[in-house]
Design an enzyme around this catalytic site. Structure first.
Site, mmCIF file in Angstrom:
data_model
loop_
_atom_site.group_PDB
_atom_site.id
_atom_site.type_symbol
_atom_site.label_atom_id
_atom_site.label_comp_id
_atom_site.label_asym_id
_atom_site.label_seq_id
_atom_site.Cartn_x
_atom_site.Cartn_y
_atom_site.Cartn_z
ATOM 1 C CE LYS A 179 -1.653 2.733 3.125
ATOM 2 N NZ LYS A 179 -1.449 3.812 2.309
ATOM 3 N N GLY A 231 6.926 4.953 7.996
ATOM 4 C CA GLY A 231 6.132 6.197 8.441
ATOM 5 C C GLY A 231 6.424 6.626 9.437
ATOM 6 C CD GLU A 253 13.002 3.828 7.799
ATOM 7 O OE1 GLU A 253 13.112 4.838 8.572
ATOM 8 O OE2 GLU A 253 12.841 4.239 6.597
ATOM 9 C CB CYS A 288 13.374 8.875 8.201
ATOM 10 S SG CYS A 288 14.153 7.743 7.292
ATOM 11 C CD GLU A 389 10.853 12.476 11.174
ATOM 12 O OE1 GLU A 389 11.703 12.269 10.732
ATOM 13 O OE2 GLU A 389 9.798 12.090 11.560
#
Length: 484
Positions: A179, A231, A253, A288, A389
Site C-alpha cells: 500500500k 512512516g 522504519e 527520516c 521531527e
C-alpha cells in the site's frame, strides 16, 4: 520546465489494473503549482481482500519456484528499473516535488536493491546442528518464506522504499501486497507495470494506492503474516495494536531527529557543504535519517553557522524539473502549513533564533509548496523544534563544550535512527560512536542505505532491519527438523 501533462495511476491486483476503487478517489495536486494533475482511484478493504486472495493462490507456487528462476526474474526487474531511471525521476518530481538529480539516484538505487537480493535468492541456506549426532539424531534448521507480507510505505521516496522492502521479500519467496501513500502513486504504478514485464507471476505482487482504510484492512487480514511499515510513530503504534491482536510481527522504519556532532578538527567548508546538501537538497528535508540537528563545538560554532548560511543562500529553490534547482517543494500544502507552524512557535516561545529563511517562498513560487531553506541557531535542547521531527527544509544548531556534553545532547531525543560524527580524530570517532544511541552512525559523510548493509533504528525510530542478510532474515522463518 514545469510538466503539466495529466497523470494517471491504477490499483494493481496482481496483473490486473483497476481504474476504480471502493474507497473513492484522490485528487493529486502538483507540488509546484498547486494545480490538480490527476485523479487517483483508492483501494479499500474490498481491493485488499482481493489482492490477498490472489496472493494466497500464488503463494505455494512462488515459494517453490526454482531459486535460479527467481534470481533471473529479479535481475530482469532490476534491469527494467535501471532502463527507466529517467521516467522514474520525472514521476518522482510529479509525485512529491523531488528534484530530477535525486530522483535519478533513487531509481538507480532501487534497481541496486533488486540486483543485490536477486543474488540472495539461491543462497538462502539453513544449518546442520551437529551436536545431536552422538545422540542418534540428525537435526537441522530450514529457512522458509513467511508467506504473505503486507508492506505500507510513506510518500517520501516511495521507489527506494519499494526496493528496500519488496526485493528481499520476493527473494525470500514471499508474496507481497503493497500500500503506497495515495499522494505519491505515480512511481509505484510504473514499478507495478515493470514487475509484470519482468515476469513476476500473477498474484505475487500487488500495488494498492490507498489511505487508512486500505492500510487497516491489510494489517488486520489474518492471512497477512507480517507487516513492514515505513512512516511515523503515531501510525506505527496503531499498526502495532492491530498486529498484537494476532501476534503478528512487524518491521518499523520510522522517523528520526538525527544529530551531527561537529568537532574543531574538521574542514569547516566540507562539513557545511555536506550539511546543506543532506538537509536541504535531499527531498527538501523530508527524510527520516537526515542530519537536521547540528551540534557544533563551541570553539567553531560561529564559523560553522556563518559558512552554512553562505552556502545555503546559494541554493536555488524551485521547479524540480529545473536541473539547477537544489531545493524542491514539500509534498503538500498541509506539509507546508505544519512546518511553518513549527517555525512560528520558535518565534513565539524564543526557543531559538532564525538566521535564515523561516517563511514560505513568494514570487513565482507563491502558489506551490515551497519553504525557504531555514537555519535556526541557539536552540533550546528541550524545545519542540529540538525534540520533534520537522520533515522540512529546516536545520537547527546548538553548541557543545566537550564529549560528554555533545553525547548528552545527541542522545536527548526519543528517536534513534541515525547519528553523525564530523571529526578526523579516529580514536574519538570510535569512542563517540560507541556512546551514540542510534541504529547507524555515519562519519564524515552522508546517511547510507546501501542494499548490502543493515539499516534501522531504535526508540521512536522503530525496530527491525532493512538491507544485508539481516534484511533478508526479516522475511524468513526457521523450522527445526529432527530425524531419529
Amino acid at each position: 520546465m514545469l510538466d503539466s501533462s495529466p497523470l494517471s495511476a491504477s490499483i494493481r491486483i496482481g496483473h490486473d489494473a483497476l481504474s476504480e476503487g471502493s474507497a473513492g478517489t484522490f485528487v493529486h495536486h502538483d507540488p509546484v503549482s498547486g494545480a490538480p494533475q490527476g485523479t487517483i482511484p483508492l483501494a479499500g478493504a474490498v481491493e485488499v481482500r482481493k489482492a490477498v486472495d490472489r496472493a494466497a493462490q500464488a503463494a505455494e507456487a512462488w515459494r517453490f519456484t526454482n531459486p535460479d528462476e527467481r534470481r533471473q526474474i529479479l535481475l530482469r526487474f532490476a534491469q527494467l528499473i535501471w532502463d527507466h531511471v529517467e521516467e522514474f525521476a520525472r514521476l518522482a518530481a510529479r509525485d512529491g516535488g523531488t528534484p530530477l538529480a535525486h530522483g535519478r539516484r533513487m531509481a538507480q538505487r532501487a534497481g541496486d536493491w533488486f540486483a543485490t537480493y536477486a543474488g540472495w535468492a539461491d543462497k538462502i541456506d539453513g544449518q546442520l546442528i551437529s551436536t545431536h549426532h552422538t545422540r542418534g539424531h540428525l537435526s537441522y534448521s530450514s529457512p522458509e518464506p513467511i508467506g504473505i507480507v503486507g508492506i505500507i510505505i510513506t510518500w517520501n521516496g516511495p521507489l527506494i522504499s519499494l526496493g528496500m522492502k519488496v526485493a528481499p521479500a520476493l527473494a525470500a519467496g514471499n508474496c507481497v501486497v503493497v500500500k503506497p501513500a495515495e499522494n505519491t502513486p505515480f512511481a509505484p504504478d510504473l514499478f507495478a507495470r515493470l514487475a509484470k514485464d519482468a515476469g513476476i507471476p500473477d498474484g505475487v505482487l500487488s500495488i494498492l494506492p490507498g489511505g487508512i482504510e486500505a492500510g487497516e484492512a491489510l494489517v488486520r487480514d489474518p492471512r497477512v503474516e507480517k507487516i513492514s511499515f515505513t512512516g511515523g510513530p503515531v501510525a506505527a503504534k496503531k499498526i502495532l495494536v492491530a498486529c498484537a491482536e494476532q501476534l503478528k510481527p512487524a518491521v518499523l522504519e520510522l522517523g528520526g531527529k538525527s544529530a551531527s556532532l561537529v568537532y574543531p578538527d574538521v574542514d569547516i567548508d566540507a562539513v557545511c557543504q555536506r550539511a546543506a546538501a543532506w538537509t536541504f537538497a535531499i527531498l527538501a528535508g523530508q527524510g527520516c535519517a537526515l542530519p537536521t540537528r547540528l551540534i557544533i563545538h563551541r570553539s567553531i560554532y560561529d564559523q560553522v553557522i556563518e559558512r552554512l548560511i553562505e552556502i545555503t543562500r546559494g541554493y536555488k529553490v524551485g521547479d524540480p524539473f529545473d536541473e539547477d534547482v537544489k531545493v524542491g517543494p514539500l509534498v503538500s500544502a498541509q506539509a507546508c502549513d505544519r512546518v511553518i507552524a513549527m517555525i512560528d512557535r520558535v518565534r513565539e516561545d524564543n526557543s531559538g533564533r532564525i538566521v535564515l529563511g523561516g517563511k514560505r517562498c513568494g514570487g513565482d513560487l507563491v502558489g506551490g509548496n515551497f519553504i525557504e531553506p531555514t537555519i535556526i541557531v541557539d536552540v533550546d535542547p528541550d524545545s519542540e523544534i529540538a525534540q520533534t521531527e520537522i520533515f522540512g527544509p529546516v536545520v537547527i544548531c546548538m553548541p557543545f563544550d566537550d564529549d560528554d556534553h555533545g553525547v548528552e545532547l545527541a542522545n536527548s531525543t526519543p528517536y534513534g535512527l541515525a547519528a553523525y560524527i564530523q571529526s578526523n580524530d579516529i580514536a574519538r570517532v570510535h569512542r563517540i560512536a560507541e556512546r551514540l544511541k542510534a541504529g547507524g552512525v555515519y562519519v564524515n559523510g552522508a546517511p547510507q542505505t546501501a542494499p548490502y548493509m543493515p539499516f534501522g533504528g531504535l526508540g521512536l525510530s522503530g525496530y527491525g532491519k532493512e538491507g544485508g542478510r539481516a534484511g533478508l532474515d526479516e522475511f524468513l522463518r526457521y523450522k527445526t527438523v529432527v530425524v531419529a
